[in-house]
Motif scaffolding. Structure first.
Motif, PDB file in Angstrom:
ATOM      1  N   THR A  97       0.805  -1.228   0.000  1.00 52.05           N
ATOM      2  CA  THR A  97       0.000   0.000   0.000  1.00 52.05           C
ATOM      3  C   THR A  97       0.834   1.272   0.000  1.00 52.05           C
ATOM      4  O   THR A  97       0.284   2.356  -0.185  1.00 52.05           O
ATOM      5  CB  THR A  97      -0.924   0.034   1.239  1.00 52.05           C
ATOM      6  OG1 THR A  97      -0.125   0.014   2.439  1.00 52.05           O
ATOM      7  CG2 THR A  97      -1.872  -1.144   1.225  1.00 52.05           C
ATOM      8  N   LEU A 100       0.198   4.329  -2.294  1.00 57.60           N
ATOM      9  CA  LEU A 100      -0.998   4.017  -3.071  1.00 57.60           C
ATOM     10  C   LEU A 100      -1.929   5.220  -3.224  1.00 57.60           C
ATOM     11  O   LEU A 100      -2.643   5.346  -4.206  1.00 57.60           O
ATOM     12  CB  LEU A 100      -1.752   2.858  -2.409  1.00 57.60           C
ATOM     13  CG  LEU A 100      -2.906   2.228  -3.190  1.00 57.60           C
ATOM     14  CD1 LEU A 100      -2.413   1.648  -4.503  1.00 57.60           C
ATOM     15  CD2 LEU A 100      -3.578   1.141  -2.343  1.00 57.60           C
ATOM     16  N   ASP A 101      -1.900   6.143  -2.233  1.00 58.45           N
ATOM     17  CA  ASP A 101      -2.805   7.296  -2.259  1.00 58.45           C
ATOM     18  C   ASP A 101      -2.668   8.116  -3.526  1.00 58.45           C
ATOM     19  O   ASP A 101      -3.629   8.727  -3.997  1.00 58.45           O
ATOM     20  CB  ASP A 101      -2.555   8.202  -1.046  1.00 58.45           C
ATOM     21  CG  ASP A 101      -2.920   7.518   0.261  1.00 58.45           C
ATOM     22  OD1 ASP A 101      -3.643   6.506   0.203  1.00 58.45           O
ATOM     23  OD2 ASP A 101      -2.480   7.990   1.325  1.00 58.45           O
ATOM     24  N   ASP A 108      -9.575   4.454   3.397  1.00 58.37           N
ATOM     25  CA  ASP A 108      -8.717   3.506   4.103  1.00 58.37           C
ATOM     26  C   ASP A 108      -9.362   2.128   4.176  1.00 58.37           C
ATOM     27  O   ASP A 108      -8.693   1.096   4.021  1.00 58.37           O
ATOM     28  CB  ASP A 108      -8.419   4.019   5.509  1.00 58.37           C
ATOM     29  CG  ASP A 108      -7.484   5.221   5.504  1.00 58.37           C
ATOM     30  OD1 ASP A 108      -6.871   5.481   4.454  1.00 58.37           O
ATOM     31  OD2 ASP A 108      -7.374   5.894   6.545  1.00 58.37           O
ATOM     32  N   ILE A 111      -9.128   0.485   0.800  1.00 56.03           N
ATOM     33  CA  ILE A 111      -7.759   0.015   0.550  1.00 56.03           C
ATOM     34  C   ILE A 111      -7.501  -1.279   1.312  1.00 56.03           C
ATOM     35  O   ILE A 111      -6.937  -2.245   0.773  1.00 56.03           O
ATOM     36  CB  ILE A 111      -6.729   1.093   0.939  1.00 56.03           C
ATOM     37  CG1 ILE A 111      -6.772   2.245  -0.067  1.00 56.03           C
ATOM     38  CG2 ILE A 111      -5.319   0.492   1.008  1.00 56.03           C
ATOM     39  CD1 ILE A 111      -5.856   3.401   0.303  1.00 56.03           C
ATOM     40  N   GLU A 112      -7.928  -1.319   2.579  1.00 58.72           N
ATOM     41  CA  GLU A 112      -7.719  -2.519   3.384  1.00 58.72           C
ATOM     42  C   GLU A 112      -8.427  -3.724   2.771  1.00 58.72           C
ATOM     43  O   GLU A 112      -7.875  -4.824   2.707  1.00 58.72           O
ATOM     44  CB  GLU A 112      -8.228  -2.279   4.803  1.00 58.72           C
ATOM     45  CG  GLU A 112      -8.102  -3.486   5.734  1.00 58.72           C
ATOM     46  CD  GLU A 112      -6.674  -3.988   5.864  1.00 58.72           C
ATOM     47  OE1 GLU A 112      -6.486  -5.214   6.019  1.00 58.72           O
ATOM     48  OE2 GLU A 112      -5.734  -3.165   5.800  1.00 58.72           O
ATOM     49  N   LEU A 150      -2.685  -3.584  -7.007  1.00 61.76           N
ATOM     50  CA  LEU A 150      -3.468  -2.602  -6.269  1.00 61.76           C
ATOM     51  C   LEU A 150      -3.543  -1.254  -6.975  1.00 61.76           C
ATOM     52  O   LEU A 150      -4.477  -0.489  -6.755  1.00 61.76           O
ATOM     53  CB  LEU A 150      -2.878  -2.406  -4.866  1.00 61.76           C
ATOM     54  CG  LEU A 150      -3.215  -3.485  -3.829  1.00 61.76           C
ATOM     55  CD1 LEU A 150      -2.457  -3.244  -2.550  1.00 61.76           C
ATOM     56  CD2 LEU A 150      -4.711  -3.513  -3.564  1.00 61.76           C
ATOM     57  N   ARG A 151      -2.569  -0.976  -7.811  1.00 61.44           N
ATOM     58  CA  ARG A 151      -2.561   0.310  -8.506  1.00 61.44           C
ATOM     59  C   ARG A 151      -3.487   0.328  -9.723  1.00 61.44           C
ATOM     60  O   ARG A 151      -3.628   1.345 -10.381  1.00 61.44           O
ATOM     61  CB  ARG A 151      -1.128   0.672  -8.901  1.00 61.44           C
ATOM     62  CG  ARG A 151      -0.373   1.262  -7.719  1.00 61.44           C
ATOM     63  CD  ARG A 151       1.101   0.901  -7.670  1.00 61.44           C
ATOM     64  NE  ARG A 151       1.738   1.511  -6.505  1.00 61.44           N
ATOM     65  CZ  ARG A 151       1.662   1.028  -5.259  1.00 61.44           C
ATOM     66  NH1 ARG A 151       0.965  -0.065  -5.013  1.00 61.44           N
ATOM     67  NH2 ARG A 151       2.257   1.638  -4.256  1.00 61.44           N
TER      68      ARG A 151
END
Length: 375
Positions: A97, A100-101, A108, A111-112, A150-151
């Motif tokens: 992560t 990642l922002d 949040d 994302i989790e 994740l991106r």
């Protein structure tokens, strides 16, 4: 549409040309493999596409966007490196992560949940709180892949991601990469020097040599119809045999090699004319040579006598090295013959599986073109 378009791409390091005038189109959703020997420019080409290296000249487009001079973080690409590039003091979760922002707009909690979902997909859901020193090589590779996933990139760029793994784990990860790509369908360029990875992973494979792409085709076409002697030699294991040859006749040519020990018709498709020459090279793969007792096909050329110099057992097959008329050749057979160095065996060749190259290494003809059958 995350297609990739390269137009006359050039990358130079001083007087060294690492990428030489490459134009290439990668359709949306394709898994393209760049393969070639060390130093051929494949990793430099990948890094130039990502923006980690700036091109000397040429253009790069991803989707509808020209990204030639765009910062790497804004190109919509995610890159997975050979050395994983994990922060040793961070957990797998934090490694995935970190930063990642700036790539996605998620809360949040979102994302989790995404981290947990990706972790489960990659089989590391219960390892997310471990640091890299508590992970195996394969687990570290999965964390690096998870960070890229994740991106939600438009394009995946993978630079020899399996090269640090042992053989068994490479086989496992190769299958998992194939399944992952089938599931997510993201346009992917994958760099390797391992032809097994190239042939099993790629929708298409681009063979590179000295900064240039020699041929881009499906794996089977590369094997059956190599565009040059370099491609023929690089694709296939053991390597193709190459023998000096005379070509006699044009529309129905005959090739003569091994100091006239072996003469065979060269059944060119549609009676394609060949130049009469005594300065050509015949290519035949070890698996297209047979022990005489292995086949009763009377269309095969030979037999010729081969003196065995080395016997290699591969389990499912045997590779025999030897000489015929002072020419060194290899034969791969599933017969597992009980022979040793110094023995003499009789060998025949399938004339429909021959390849002919000129003295510069360019392909003159294949005995049977379009060998790949459409079902």
């Amino acid at each position: 549409m995350a297609r990739i378009e390269l137009e006359s791409l050039q990358k130079e390091f001083g007087e060294t040309v690492a990428v030489n005038d490459i134009s290439l189109s990668v359709p949306d959703g394709e898994f393209l493999v760049l393969v070639g020997p060390s130093g051929c420019g494949k990793s430099t080409l990948l890094r130039t596409i990502s923006g980690l290296e700036s091109q000397t000249s040429g253009d790069i487009s991803i989707g509808d966007n020209r990204v030639t001079n765009v910062e790497p973080k804004d190109r919509g690409v995610a890159m997975v490196f050979q050395d994983y590039a994990l922060y040793p003091h961070m957990t797998a979760r934090r490694n995935m992560t970190f930063g990642l922002d700036s790539h996605v707009s998620m809360s949040d909690d979102e994302i989790e949940q995404a981290v947990q979902d990706v972790g489960e997909t990659l089989g590391i859901g219960d390892l997310l709180d471990r640091t890299p020193d508590a992970l195996s090589g394969g687990e570290k590779q999965r964390v690096a892949m998870g960070r890229a996933l994740l991106r939600e990139p438009d394009v995946f760029l993978l630079d020899e991601p399996l090269s640090n793994l042992d053989a068994k784990l490479r086989d496992q990860m190769r299958a998992e990469l194939t399944q992952l790509h089938e599931r997510i369908g993201t346009t992917t360029i994958y760099v390797t020097h391992d032809q097994t990875e190239a042939m099993t992973l790629g929708d298409r494979v681009a063979v590179m040599n000295d900064g240039e792409i020699e041929q881009v085709e499906s794996p089977q076409v590369l094997y059956d119809e190599p565009a040059s002697r370099f491609v023929a030699e690089f694709i296939g294991s053991p390597q193709m045999n190459f023998l000096p040859v005379d070509v006699e006749g044009r529309s129905r040519p005959t090739v003569t090699t091994l100091q006239r020990h072996l003469t065979s018709p060269f059944p060119t498709p549609n009676e394609t004319s060949l130049p009469a020459t005594d300065n050509a090279v015949l290519g035949v793969r070890p698996e297209d040579l047979y022990l005489a007792q292995e086949t009763e096909d009377d269309s095969f050329a030979g037999p010729v006598e081969m003196t065995v110099t080395l016997h290699e057992t591969l389990g499912d097959s045997v590779v025999l090295h030897g000489t015929v008329a002072n020419e060194r050749i290899r034969i791969r057979t599933s017969q597992r013959p009980n022979v040793t160095a110094g023995d003499t065996i009789r060998v025949v060749v399938d004339p429909t599986r021959l390849h002919l190259f000129d003295s510069d290494g360019d392909t003159l003809a294949h005995a049977a073109e379009k060998m790949v059958q459409t079902v």
